[in-house]
Design an enzyme around this catalytic site. Structure first.
Site, mmCIF file in Angstrom:
data_model
loop_
_atom_site.group_PDB
_atom_site.id
_atom_site.type_symbol
_atom_site.label_atom_id
_atom_site.label_comp_id
_atom_site.label_asym_id
_atom_site.label_seq_id
_atom_site.Cartn_x
_atom_site.Cartn_y
_atom_site.Cartn_z
ATOM 1 N N ASP A 37 1.353 -1.695 0.206
ATOM 2 C CA ASP A 37 -0.334 0.154 0.153
ATOM 3 C C ASP A 37 1.158 1.045 -0.020
ATOM 4 O O ASP A 37 0.540 1.870 -0.887
ATOM 5 C CB ASP A 37 -0.928 -0.161 1.185
ATOM 6 N N ALA A 38 1.920 1.055 0.982
ATOM 7 C CA ALA A 38 3.142 2.409 0.520
ATOM 8 C C ALA A 38 3.099 2.748 -1.009
ATOM 9 O O ALA A 38 3.606 3.564 -0.722
ATOM 10 C CB ALA A 38 3.839 1.897 1.968
ATOM 11 N N ASP B 16 0.755 4.476 -2.816
ATOM 12 C CA ASP B 16 0.774 5.859 -2.020
ATOM 13 C C ASP B 16 1.843 6.308 -2.448
ATOM 14 O O ASP B 16 1.372 7.913 -3.113
ATOM 15 C CB ASP B 16 0.457 5.550 -0.523
ATOM 16 N N SER C 193 -35.195 -5.629 -16.997
ATOM 17 C CA SER C 193 -34.683 -6.041 -15.098
ATOM 18 C C SER C 193 -35.151 -7.442 -15.078
ATOM 19 O O SER C 193 -34.613 -7.648 -16.996
ATOM 20 C CB SER C 193 -36.480 -5.843 -14.679
ATOM 21 N N GLU D 216 -25.336 -17.436 -13.148
ATOM 22 C CA GLU D 216 -24.633 -16.086 -12.135
ATOM 23 C C GLU D 216 -25.463 -15.836 -11.295
ATOM 24 O O GLU D 216 -25.982 -15.873 -10.639
ATOM 25 C CB GLU D 216 -24.127 -15.065 -12.738
ATOM 26 N N LYS E 130 -27.031 -13.334 -8.354
ATOM 27 C CA LYS E 130 -28.012 -12.325 -8.483
ATOM 28 C C LYS E 130 -27.580 -11.574 -7.399
ATOM 29 O O LYS E 130 -28.064 -11.239 -6.119
ATOM 30 C CB LYS E 130 -28.905 -12.157 -8.814
ATOM 31 N N ASP F 212 -26.976 -9.011 -4.715
ATOM 32 C CA ASP F 212 -28.396 -7.333 -3.862
ATOM 33 C C ASP F 212 -27.985 -6.168 -3.995
ATOM 34 O O ASP F 212 -26.641 -5.917 -3.096
ATOM 35 C CB ASP F 212 -28.854 -7.578 -2.584
ATOM 36 N N ARG G 134 -30.287 3.555 -13.304
ATOM 37 C CA ARG G 134 -31.072 2.152 -13.388
ATOM 38 C C ARG G 134 -32.393 3.055 -14.437
ATOM 39 O O ARG G 134 -32.216 3.798 -15.221
ATOM 40 C CB ARG G 134 -30.974 1.177 -13.103
ATOM 41 N N TYR H 148 -21.904 -7.726 -15.087
ATOM 42 C CA TYR H 148 -21.899 -8.576 -16.432
ATOM 43 C C TYR H 148 -22.522 -8.195 -18.064
ATOM 44 O O TYR H 148 -23.178 -10.118 -18.241
ATOM 45 C CB TYR H 148 -23.285 -9.538 -15.252
ATOM 46 N N LYS I 81 -29.521 -17.543 -17.464
ATOM 47 C CA LYS I 81 -28.851 -17.078 -19.011
ATOM 48 C C LYS I 81 -29.120 -17.806 -19.801
ATOM 49 O O LYS I 81 -28.779 -19.076 -19.272
ATOM 50 C CB LYS I 81 -28.010 -16.336 -18.245
ATOM 51 N N LYS J 232 -34.740 -16.769 -7.256
ATOM 52 C CA LYS J 232 -34.515 -16.518 -6.461
ATOM 53 C C LYS J 232 -34.221 -17.080 -5.182
ATOM 54 O O LYS J 232 -34.817 -18.082 -5.033
ATOM 55 C CB LYS J 232 -36.266 -15.284 -5.489
ATOM 56 N N CYS K 250 -41.706 -4.691 36.718
ATOM 57 C CA CYS K 250 -41.687 -6.148 36.087
ATOM 58 C C CYS K 250 -42.929 -6.036 35.540
ATOM 59 O O CYS K 250 -44.127 -5.944 35.714
ATOM 60 C CB CYS K 250 -41.031 -7.024 37.237
ATOM 61 N N CYS L 3 -44.943 -8.734 37.557
ATOM 62 C CA CYS L 3 -45.283 -8.440 39.236
ATOM 63 C C CYS L 3 -45.028 -6.879 39.363
ATOM 64 O O CYS L 3 -45.663 -6.966 40.813
ATOM 65 C CB CYS L 3 -44.223 -9.544 39.449
ATOM 66 N N CYS M 270 -35.987 -8.090 36.949
ATOM 67 C CA CYS M 270 -36.105 -8.649 38.036
ATOM 68 C C CYS M 270 -36.191 -8.482 39.177
ATOM 69 O O CYS M 270 -35.975 -9.845 38.553
ATOM 70 C CB CYS M 270 -37.794 -8.772 37.140
ATOM 71 N N CYS N 158 -41.407 -13.380 41.691
ATOM 72 C CA CYS N 158 -41.844 -12.681 40.127
ATOM 73 C C CYS N 158 -42.707 -14.445 39.493
ATOM 74 O O CYS N 158 -41.911 -15.313 39.357
ATOM 75 C CB CYS N 158 -40.908 -11.980 39.506
#
Ligand code: IVH
Length: 701
Positions: free
Chosen positions: A34-35, A38, A83, A115, A117, A119, A138, A247, A312, A336, A430, A433, A448, A453
């Site tokens: 990462d360094a 950067d 859709s 594939e 789906k 969410d 969309r 996709y 598909k 689904k 409570c 009681c 309680c 009780c």
């Protein structure tokens, strides 16, 4: 164009950053730290500050998120963004196949791509001459909103394609164009579609950070991703862990695009787009359905939320020729998974009183179906949770029910508030009681503390007779309630005073109809079970007492050091704390419990009734213990570390029994990966299901 060495090395640097970005955010396989990455970006920004005229929209520096805008501009999609029709099971999928087979014979020989789906949110990305120039939501499928600046901040979105220049060099052709596959030239205008989402892990980390900062947490990854994408200030989008998978090619001009979905996924990947790695191709529908169905049980293995699989047609020309019905293309269908999150109305917040007096709030819901199960109650965890999430009576709330988890309220949908919702005030007395409730320092729970009780007594007796405790079969909640109501059971020791007539009384007329056995038989069986329970080992009795924090494991540990209740009763907190696994809080709770007059009276009654087992002391540090004695286990699936034989040995070593099939006598089902039908049977019979880790915990390991 400027061909100076300085300009060239700037272009090189840009390319290098794109490449490393792709390795990290798309392939998940970084080449540099990462360094180092950067440092490259700092270098790039340095050059750009000296040559502002060199900066183009595809520069990696443009990801940071530009200036906030007033509103989103509208974008007309080059083709309708369609859709999908839904299938809720194999029959629906077969019906879909039959419909399209009748329309076109080619379907008969067609292959399928399956594939996940995802969410998330559909987005449409435009590339001109390989440069990302526009991105849209969309919208209504015809017109979306221009969220280019926001999308630019998502590092998985390539700002330039192909990302991997090496590929371009290798495949370069004489006309200066390049090909990724022998017969395809990169279109000079390419519009792709994908799904933007937040990976589950990143979502959890995000919420954890918010929680630590004392801020409100988000409901679920999808809503958060949606909110993050539709921000007028792109720097907010940039701060959210969004990513995407692509996709579909929506539109292209010039060049060629594969006509098979399977090849298309490969092609998109080669260009540098992130593409799912769990897609599969099938030559026939049936195995595709089997794959889809088995995937439903593995959906939690995916790093993101998937609400189904998409089936598909692999042949994209055939799919296009089939056309669409409304907004749904005929060439694909969404299979689904059972829903796990739904919205409903929170009619009221109820409060249950537990065995130890803990008050637990629960949601009384407008009945709703989640994955085939009707849900009317859901847990709200505790009162702090209600306050944190600002859950109000009358709210529309999001409910989740996943796998073994009890349904719970994720939180309110604030946008749907009408103003009629009532903020919740926890009870000061409570509900069972009427005595004032108390709060223990450092704990979230309210209690309680009234030992008399009635609600607590019901739970207490229920716990006392339960499988892991005294195991008195036939003493169900209804009978317990009746016995308490009739004043026949005022504490757990009264169970041993019960007579045949008392039990006959408790089995009401109504129950008699539903019970298969005649009442006389029920009473006999129950009396026999009560009698047998007197011989339960000491660890069971200690568990049964229901001392705060003392479960089966600690009860067994205590038994090994204190082989009789007479000893344990007179022991100091310090001595109890010497027992491995027992901390100061539990030790204090034990001493407190035995110190109470009322409890001592119950113990005296138990002793008088002959319920006073002693244990033969066993080696504390030995490899074996009796922690599982009296318990029967069934194992299904593959456990993380123990083999089949290994787990059997482990259970037996600790005094437990292993049997092959789930029955009423089974105490626990030990569940591993890819379980068999035993799981369902266990669930149906209400047998507790645990994993290897919990099994070890039972033995204090
Ligand atoms: S294909 C013509 N594939 O699901 C192509 N959609 O309920 C139609 N989605 O609006 C879409 N993952 O936002 C397709 N692998 C995938 C998908 C996918 C998620 C979403 C997409 C669509 C919705 C349909």
């Amino acid at each position: 164009m400027d061909t100076s060495p300085a300009r060239q090395s700037y272009e090189e640097l840009k390319q290098q950053i794109h490449l490393h970005n792709h390795r990290y955010h798309v392939l998940d396989d970084p080449l540099i730290s990462d360094a180092e990455f950067d440092r490259l970006v700092v270098e790039l920004k340095q050059i750009e500050s000296e040559h502002p005229d060199w900066v183009t929209p595809d520069s990696p520096s443009q990801r940071a998120g530009g200036a906030p805008s007033e509103k989103f501009e509208k974008v007309r999609h080059p083709r309708p963004i369609l859709s999908l029709a839904n299938a809720f099971g194999a029959q629906d999928a077969r019906a879909w196949y039959e419909r399209i087979r009748k329309l076109d014979d080619r379907v008969e020989k067609a292959a399928f791509v399956v594939e996940p789906k995802i969410d998330g949110l559909s987005v449409v990305l435009h590339y001109r001459d390989g440069v990302f120039v526009q991105g849209a939501t969309r919208g209504d499928g015809e017109i979306g909103e221009d969220i280019t600046s926001n999308l630019r901040t998502i590092r998985a979105i390539p700002l330039r394609i192909p990302v991997n220049r090496e590929q371009r060099v290798e495949n370069s052709q004489s006309d200066g164009q390049f090909s990724l596959f022998s017969n395809s030239i990169l279109p000079n205008y390419l519009v792709v579609r994908g799904e933007v989402f937040i990976p589950i892990k990143d979502f959890e980390t995000l919420n954890q950070k918010l929680e630590e900062a004392g801020e409100k947490t988000y409901l679920n990854p999808r809503n958060t991703a949606a909110g993050s994408l539709r921000q007028l200030d792109p720097s907010i989008t940039a701060s959210r862990p969004l990513t995407l998978l692509v996709y579909q090619v929506v539109y292209s001009e010039g060049g060629g695009v594969p006509a098979s979905q399977w090849e298309l996924l490969d092609w998109l990947k080669a260009l540098g787009f992130p593409v799912t790695d769990v897609a599969r191709r099938f030559a026939d529908l049936e195995p595709a359905i089997v794959f889809t169905e088995t995937f439903a049980t593995r959906r939690d293995d995916l790093p993101y939320e998937a609400d189904g699989m998409v089936l598909k047609l692999d042949d994209l020309r055939l799919a296009a020729d089939l056309g669409f019905v409304g907004k749904d293309p005929r060439g694909a269908i969404a299979f689904k998974f059972p829903a796990r999150e739904v919205t409903t109305t929170l009619n009221a917040i109820g409060v249950a009183v537990g065995r130890t007096g803990v008050l637990t709030p629960y949601a009384v819901l407008e009945r709703v179906n989640i994955g085939g199960v009707n849900v009317e109650r859901a847990t709200l965890h505790n009162f702090d949770y209600i306050a944190e999430k600002d859950i109000r009576e009358g709210d529309r709330v999001l409910i989740k029910r996943a796998g073994e988890v009890i349904p719970y309220v994720i939180g309110p949908i604030i946008e749907l508030r009408t103003g009629a919702e009532k903020p919740y005030v926890p009870p000061s007395a409570c509900p069972a009681c009427g005595q004032p409730v108390e709060h223990i320092e450092g704990e979230v729970a309210w209690y309680c503390v009234n030992a008399a009780c009635p609600a607590q007594l019901v739970r207490n007796v229920e716990h006392f007779v339960s499988k892991g405790a005294m195991d008195i079969a036939g003493m169900g909640i209804k009978i317990v309630e009746k016995l308490i109501e009739a004043g026949l059971v005022k504490d757990v020791a009264d169970i041993y005073k019960l007579e045949r007539e008392d039990i006959l009384e408790a089995v009401t007329k109504k129950d008699r109809k539903t019970e298969k056995e005649p009442p006389g038989k029920i009473a006999e069986n129950l009396l026999a079970a009560i009698e047998t329970s007197k011989r339960q080992p000491l660890n069971r009795l200690i568990t049964a007492l229901g001392i705060h924090g003392v479960g089966e494991t600690i009860a067994s540990d205590l038994t090994r050091v204190f082989p009789s209740l007479d000893m344990l009763m007179e022991t100091s907190k310090d001595q109890i704390q010497m027992v491995e696994g027992v901390g100061p809080n539990i030790a204090a709770a034990i001493v407190d419990w035995f110190g109470r007059e009322r409890n001592r009276a119950v113990l005296a009654k138990l002793k008088a009734a002959g319920v006073w087992p002693t244990a033969s002391p066993s080696p504390v540090h030995g490899s074996s213990s009796g922690a599982l004695s009296g318990l029967t286990f069934v194992v299904t699936g593959t456990l993380p570390t123990l083999s089949r034989e290994g787990v059997k040995g482990f259970i037996e070593q600790h005094g437990g029994k292993v049997t092959d099939s789930v029955s009423k006598k089974t105490s626990y089902l030990v569940l591993g990966e890819a379980p068999g039908s035993k799981l369902q049977k266990a669930q149906e019979m209400g047998v507790k299901v645990i994993g290897e880790e919990e099994l070890r915990k039972l033995c204090g390991k």
